[in-house]
Design an enzyme around this catalytic site. Structure first.
Site, PDB file in Angstrom:
ATOM      1  N   TRP A  81       0.866  -1.182   0.000  1.00 60.74           N
ATOM      2  CA  TRP A  81       0.000   0.000   0.000  1.00 60.74           C
ATOM      3  C   TRP A  81       0.898   1.226   0.000  1.00 60.74           C
ATOM      4  CZ3 TRP A  81      -0.328   4.102   3.379  1.00 60.74           C
ATOM      5  CH2 TRP A  81      -1.498   4.873   3.343  1.00 60.74           C
ATOM      6  N   SER A 106       4.759  -5.652   2.759  1.00 57.24           N
ATOM      7  CA  SER A 106       3.958  -4.809   3.636  1.00 57.24           C
ATOM      8  C   SER A 106       2.524  -5.318   3.743  1.00 57.24           C
ATOM      9  CB  SER A 106       4.014  -3.355   3.145  1.00 57.24           C
ATOM     10  OG  SER A 106       3.530  -2.464   4.111  1.00 57.24           O
ATOM     11  N   MET A 107       1.554  -4.585   3.231  1.00 61.81           N
ATOM     12  CA  MET A 107       0.165  -5.031   3.272  1.00 61.81           C
ATOM     13  C   MET A 107      -0.001  -6.399   2.624  1.00 61.81           C
ATOM     14  SD  MET A 107      -3.243  -3.116   1.833  1.00 61.81           S
ATOM     15  CE  MET A 107      -4.850  -3.860   2.179  1.00 61.81           C
ATOM     16  N   ASP A 111      12.951   0.430   9.891  1.00 63.16           N
ATOM     17  CA  ASP A 111      11.629   0.637   9.290  1.00 63.16           C
ATOM     18  C   ASP A 111      10.775   1.504  10.217  1.00 63.16           C
ATOM     19  OD1 ASP A 111       9.025   0.382   8.240  1.00 63.16           O
ATOM     20  OD2 ASP A 111       9.391  -1.663   7.563  1.00 63.16           O
ATOM     21  N   HIS A 139      11.525   0.933   5.299  1.00 62.66           N
ATOM     22  CA  HIS A 139      10.423   0.097   4.837  1.00 62.66           C
ATOM     23  C   HIS A 139      10.612  -0.322   3.377  1.00 62.66           C
ATOM     24  CE1 HIS A 139       6.453  -1.564   5.236  1.00 62.66           C
ATOM     25  NE2 HIS A 139       5.964  -0.832   4.250  1.00 62.66           N
TER      26      HIS A 139
END
Length: 287
Positions: free
Chosen positions: A34, A100-101, A229, A258
């Site tokens: 995302w 991530s997502m 991150d 990240h």
């Protein structure tokens, strides 16, 4: 362009997912983070197929070239979308790579549908096991942080995304690991997502508890996370996910933010290839 239908919207309209399919060999499905699109994987999509792998990357509903329905941004629906991709392309012996997502989609898929098609998974900077701070998750992120994100998105989405991109890559006065051109490109990708999808997906990844889902992960698992991150903090995500998946291997990228899929793209590609093509998972390492 190639599309897969993944169900329908609330008014019966088809929800079509755009996907890119490059290379031949054992399949690798790349699930983006995302608020970007499959194009964030550019430096993996152009490298992994050179090593005998078939790489498939798709746009999550609401983003990129995929359909943008009003709803369907909960993880159960998103996991069903992933299932539609695997089923429609009849993929077997798949390695799922989620950033991530996208890591949440992988573990929710495994808990709901099993691992018959899946041989390995890779969780990169993933939001698992649970981002939100609660009484039984005291190391999570306070709800006020997510509330502020939503307020800024609703007030000026473009400005929010510009600021978020800098945090995403660890940009500061003294550290500039990505070019301004790359930041602008990321913002362009993010703005192609629908405002509704951007907001609803943020609610989903910030509030979904994946701790019980992780118990369903029985395939070899590689976890990659940067210890700097600031978007999905390592201690409450990558480290805890490693502890909750007994067979997992952990690679800690020291000092990385990240967005390490770009800031450390060569190292990431090497680690992905080592894990995907080897019968033995990589050992726990800190870079």
């Amino acid at each position: 362009m190639s599309y897969i239908q993944a169900g329908t919207g609330r008014n019966g309209e088809p929800v079509n997912l755009f996907y890119q399919d490059w290379g031949t060999g054992n399949p690798v499905v790349l699930i983006h983070g995302w608020p970007l699109s499959h194009e964030m994987w550019e430096y993996q999509l152009t490298e992994l197929p050179k090593h005998g792998l078939r790489c498939i990357a798709y746009d999550r509903r609401g983003f990129g070239k995929s359909s943008k329905p009003w709803d369907g941004y909960d993880y159960d629906t998103l996991a069903a979308d992933l299932k539609a991709v695997l089923d429609e392309l009849d993929l077997q012996n798949v390695t799922l790579v989620g950033f991530s997502m996208g890591g949440g989609e992988i573990v929710r898929y495994l808990s709901r549908y099993g691992s018959d098609r899946v041989s390995k998974i890779v969780l990169v900077s993933a939001v698992t096991p649970y981002m939100l701070k609660t009484e039984d998750n005291p190391d999570g992120v306070d709800q006020s942080v997510f509330d502020e994100m939503l307020e800024k998105m609703q007030a000026d989405r473009a400005d929010f995304l510009a600021s978020f991109g800098k945090q995403f890559y660890g940009v500061s006065m003294l550290n500039h690991p990505v070019s301004d051109s790359h930041l602008k490109w990321d913002q362009t990708l993010a703005l192609l997502g629908s405002p509704q999808a951007t907001i609803e997906c943020a609610k989903a990844f910030s509030s979904t508890d994946f701790r019980s889902d992780l118990a369903a992960v029985t395939v070899p698992t590689l976890i990659i996370h940067g210890d700097a991150d600031q978007t999905v903090p390592f201690e409450s995500s990558g480290q805890k996910t490693h502890e909750l998946i007994p067979q997992s291997q952990l690679l800690v990228y020291e000092g990385e933010p990240h967005g390490l899929y770009f800031t450390q793209k060569d190292e990431l590609n090497e680690d992905l290839l080592s894990f995907i093509t080897s019968n033995t998972a990589v050992t726990e390492t800190t870079y």
